[in-house]
Scaffold this motif. Structure first.
Motif, PDB file in Angstrom:
ATOM      1  N   LEU A  98       0.837  -1.203   0.000  1.00 38.57           N
ATOM      2  CA  LEU A  98       0.000   0.000   0.000  1.00 38.57           C
ATOM      3  C   LEU A  98       0.873   1.254   0.000  1.00 38.57           C
ATOM      4  N   VAL A  99       1.894   1.259   0.842  1.00 41.15           N
ATOM      5  CA  VAL A  99       2.799   2.407   0.902  1.00 41.15           C
ATOM      6  C   VAL A  99       3.533   2.562  -0.430  1.00 41.15           C
ATOM      7  N   GLY A 100       4.069   1.466  -0.961  1.00 40.18           N
ATOM      8  CA  GLY A 100       4.798   1.532  -2.226  1.00 40.18           C
ATOM      9  C   GLY A 100       3.948   2.055  -3.364  1.00 40.18           C
ATOM     10  N   ARG A 101       2.731   1.537  -3.474  1.00 41.48           N
ATOM     11  CA  ARG A 101       1.816   1.970  -4.542  1.00 41.48           C
ATOM     12  C   ARG A 101       1.484   3.450  -4.407  1.00 41.48           C
ATOM     13  N   ASN A 102       1.212   3.901  -3.179  1.00 38.76           N
ATOM     14  CA  ASN A 102       0.862   5.299  -2.971  1.00 38.76           C
ATOM     15  C   ASN A 102       2.047   6.229  -3.161  1.00 38.76           C
ATOM     16  N   LEU A 103       3.246   5.796  -2.770  1.00 39.71           N
ATOM     17  CA  LEU A 103       4.431   6.619  -3.024  1.00 39.71           C
ATOM     18  C   LEU A 103       4.606   6.844  -4.525  1.00 39.71           C
ATOM     19  N   ASP A 104       4.454   5.779  -5.300  1.00 39.23           N
ATOM     20  CA  ASP A 104       4.582   5.902  -6.761  1.00 39.23           C
ATOM     21  C   ASP A 104       3.527   6.839  -7.331  1.00 39.23           C
ATOM     22  N   GLN A 105       2.290   6.703  -6.872  1.00 37.96           N
ATOM     23  CA  GLN A 105       1.212   7.547  -7.377  1.00 37.96           C
ATOM     24  C   GLN A 105       1.413   9.001  -6.976  1.00 37.96           C
ATOM     25  N   LEU A 106       1.840   9.229  -5.742  1.00 41.88           N
ATOM     26  CA  LEU A 106       2.079  10.600  -5.281  1.00 41.88           C
ATOM     27  C   LEU A 106       3.267  11.233  -6.006  1.00 41.88           C
ATOM     28  N   GLU A 107       4.244  10.423  -6.361  1.00 42.81           N
ATOM     29  CA  GLU A 107       5.371  10.936  -7.146  1.00 42.81           C
ATOM     30  C   GLU A 107       4.891  11.312  -8.552  1.00 42.81           C
ATOM     31  N   GLU A 108       4.049  10.480  -9.148  1.00 43.83           N
ATOM     32  CA  GLU A 108       3.502  10.786 -10.468  1.00 43.83           C
ATOM     33  C   GLU A 108       2.686  12.072 -10.446  1.00 43.83           C
ATOM     34  N   LEU A 109       1.997  12.331  -9.344  1.00 50.11           N
ATOM     35  CA  LEU A 109       1.227  13.560  -9.197  1.00 50.11           C
ATOM     36  C   LEU A 109       2.125  14.778  -8.967  1.00 50.11           C
ATOM     37  N   GLY A 110       3.380  14.540  -8.625  1.00 52.94           N
ATOM     38  CA  GLY A 110       4.331  15.627  -8.421  1.00 52.94           C
ATOM     39  C   GLY A 110       4.401  16.154  -7.005  1.00 52.94           C
ATOM     40  N   ILE A 111       3.608  15.604  -6.087  1.00 48.58           N
ATOM     41  CA  ILE A 111       3.608  16.092  -4.710  1.00 48.58           C
ATOM     42  C   ILE A 111       4.770  15.519  -3.903  1.00 48.58           C
ATOM     43  N   LEU A 112       5.314  14.368  -4.347  1.00 48.57           N
ATOM     44  CA  LEU A 112       6.487  13.783  -3.688  1.00 48.57           C
ATOM     45  C   LEU A 112       7.659  13.730  -4.649  1.00 48.57           C
ATOM     46  N   ILE A 113       8.835  13.810  -4.071  1.00 49.02           N
ATOM     47  CA  ILE A 113      10.084  13.686  -4.821  1.00 49.02           C
ATOM     48  C   ILE A 113      10.857  12.525  -4.209  1.00 49.02           C
ATOM     49  N   GLY A 114      11.293  11.615  -5.065  1.00 47.83           N
ATOM     50  CA  GLY A 114      12.100  10.498  -4.613  1.00 47.83           C
ATOM     51  C   GLY A 114      13.554  10.715  -4.965  1.00 47.83           C
ATOM     52  N   ASP A 115      14.449  10.380  -4.032  1.00 47.44           N
ATOM     53  CA  ASP A 115      15.881  10.495  -4.276  1.00 47.44           C
ATOM     54  C   ASP A 115      16.516   9.148  -3.935  1.00 47.44           C
ATOM     55  N   PRO A 116      17.058   8.448  -4.894  1.00 48.05           N
ATOM     56  CA  PRO A 116      17.365   8.855  -6.265  1.00 48.05           C
ATOM     57  C   PRO A 116      16.111   8.878  -7.152  1.00 48.05           C
ATOM     58  N   PRO A 117      16.223   9.552  -8.313  1.00 48.76           N
ATOM     59  CA  PRO A 117      15.092   9.625  -9.247  1.00 48.76           C
ATOM     60  C   PRO A 117      14.751   8.247  -9.813  1.00 48.76           C
ATOM     61  N   PRO A 118      13.557   8.089 -10.400  1.00 48.87           N
ATOM     62  CA  PRO A 118      13.063   6.774 -10.841  1.00 48.87           C
ATOM     63  C   PRO A 118      14.048   5.930 -11.649  1.00 48.87           C
ATOM     64  N   GLY A 119      14.759   6.465 -12.597  1.00 47.16           N
ATOM     65  CA  GLY A 119      15.655   5.667 -13.426  1.00 47.16           C
ATOM     66  C   GLY A 119      16.912   5.170 -12.738  1.00 47.16           C
ATOM     67  N   GLU A 120      17.185   5.655 -11.538  1.00 48.08           N
ATOM     68  CA  GLU A 120      18.427   5.318 -10.835  1.00 48.08           C
ATOM     69  C   GLU A 120      18.187   4.521  -9.547  1.00 48.08           C
ATOM     70  N   ARG A 121      17.031   3.911  -9.384  1.00 52.31           N
ATOM     71  CA  ARG A 121      16.661   3.286  -8.103  1.00 52.31           C
ATOM     72  C   ARG A 121      17.009   1.821  -7.959  1.00 52.31           C
ATOM     73  N   VAL A 122      17.509   1.182  -8.942  1.00 51.56           N
ATOM     74  CA  VAL A 122      17.763  -0.261  -8.863  1.00 51.56           C
ATOM     75  C   VAL A 122      18.737  -0.557  -7.724  1.00 51.56           C
ATOM     76  N   GLY A 123      18.245  -1.329  -6.750  1.00 55.18           N
ATOM     77  CA  GLY A 123      19.089  -1.734  -5.630  1.00 55.18           C
ATOM     78  C   GLY A 123      19.397  -0.640  -4.623  1.00 55.18           C
ATOM     79  N   ARG A 124      18.756   0.499  -4.738  1.00 53.40           N
ATOM     80  CA  ARG A 124      19.020   1.605  -3.809  1.00 53.40           C
ATOM     81  C   ARG A 124      17.743   2.000  -3.078  1.00 53.40           C
ATOM     82  N   SER A 125      17.882   2.356  -1.823  1.00 57.61           N
ATOM     83  CA  SER A 125      16.730   2.837  -1.060  1.00 57.61           C
ATOM     84  C   SER A 125      16.403   4.261  -1.480  1.00 57.61           C
ATOM     85  N   THR A 126      15.117   4.529  -1.596  1.00 56.15           N
ATOM     86  CA  THR A 126      14.666   5.860  -1.996  1.00 56.15           C
ATOM     87  C   THR A 126      14.281   6.657  -0.767  1.00 56.15           C
TER      88      THR A 126
END
Length: 133
Positions: free
Chosen positions: A69-97
């Motif tokens: 539930l948290v993962g799905r909502n984080l992704d949706q909130l990022e798509e809406l632009g209200i959240l920013i993930g670091d690292p950005p989506p293309g650089e997340r393999v094996g890294r904690s956001t």
């Protein structure tokens, strides 16, 4: 009474029109509607706004929510632009956001919601018993 329903506008069933966003709502007001549309989204954004950048695992533990539930909502909130993930989506393999609130989007969203509700954020909120007679 002839109430237009959502069935007239798509696949939402027979939800009364007043329960749907208006066509003239600003992007910021639509964002507010989407953020507060579920308790999980509201809890996630509220926690991140209050506590600052946080890992997903911390959100799961602190909010007592299911991991998916948290993962799905984080992704949706990022798509809406209200959240920013670091690292950005293309650089997340094996890294904690590390997740944080996009302050510009949050401010615009909050202002739009307050304006829509008729709340003046410059005036302190008083209880009804505090009003002068």
């Amino acid at each position: 009474m002839n109430m237009k329903t959502a069935a007239d506008r798509g696949k939402m069933g027979s939800v009364p029109k007043y329960a749907l966003p208006e066509e003239n709502w600003s992007p910021d007001l639509l964002l507010a509607q989407r953020v507060i549309s579920t308790p999980a989204r509201l809890a996630i954004v509220g926690y991140l706004y209050t506590h600052g950048p946080t890992l997903r695992a911390t959100l799961i533990k602190q909010l007592s929510l299911d991991s998916s539930l948290v993962g799905r909502n984080l992704d949706q909130l990022e798509e809406l632009g209200i959240l920013i993930g670091d690292p950005p989506p293309g650089e997340r393999v094996g890294r904690s956001t590390r997740w944080e609130v996009n302050q510009d989007k949050y401010s615009g969203m909050a202002k739009a919601l307050y304006d829509f509700l008729g709340i003046d954020i410059q005036q302190p909120i008083t209880e009804q018993g505090d009003q002068d007679v």
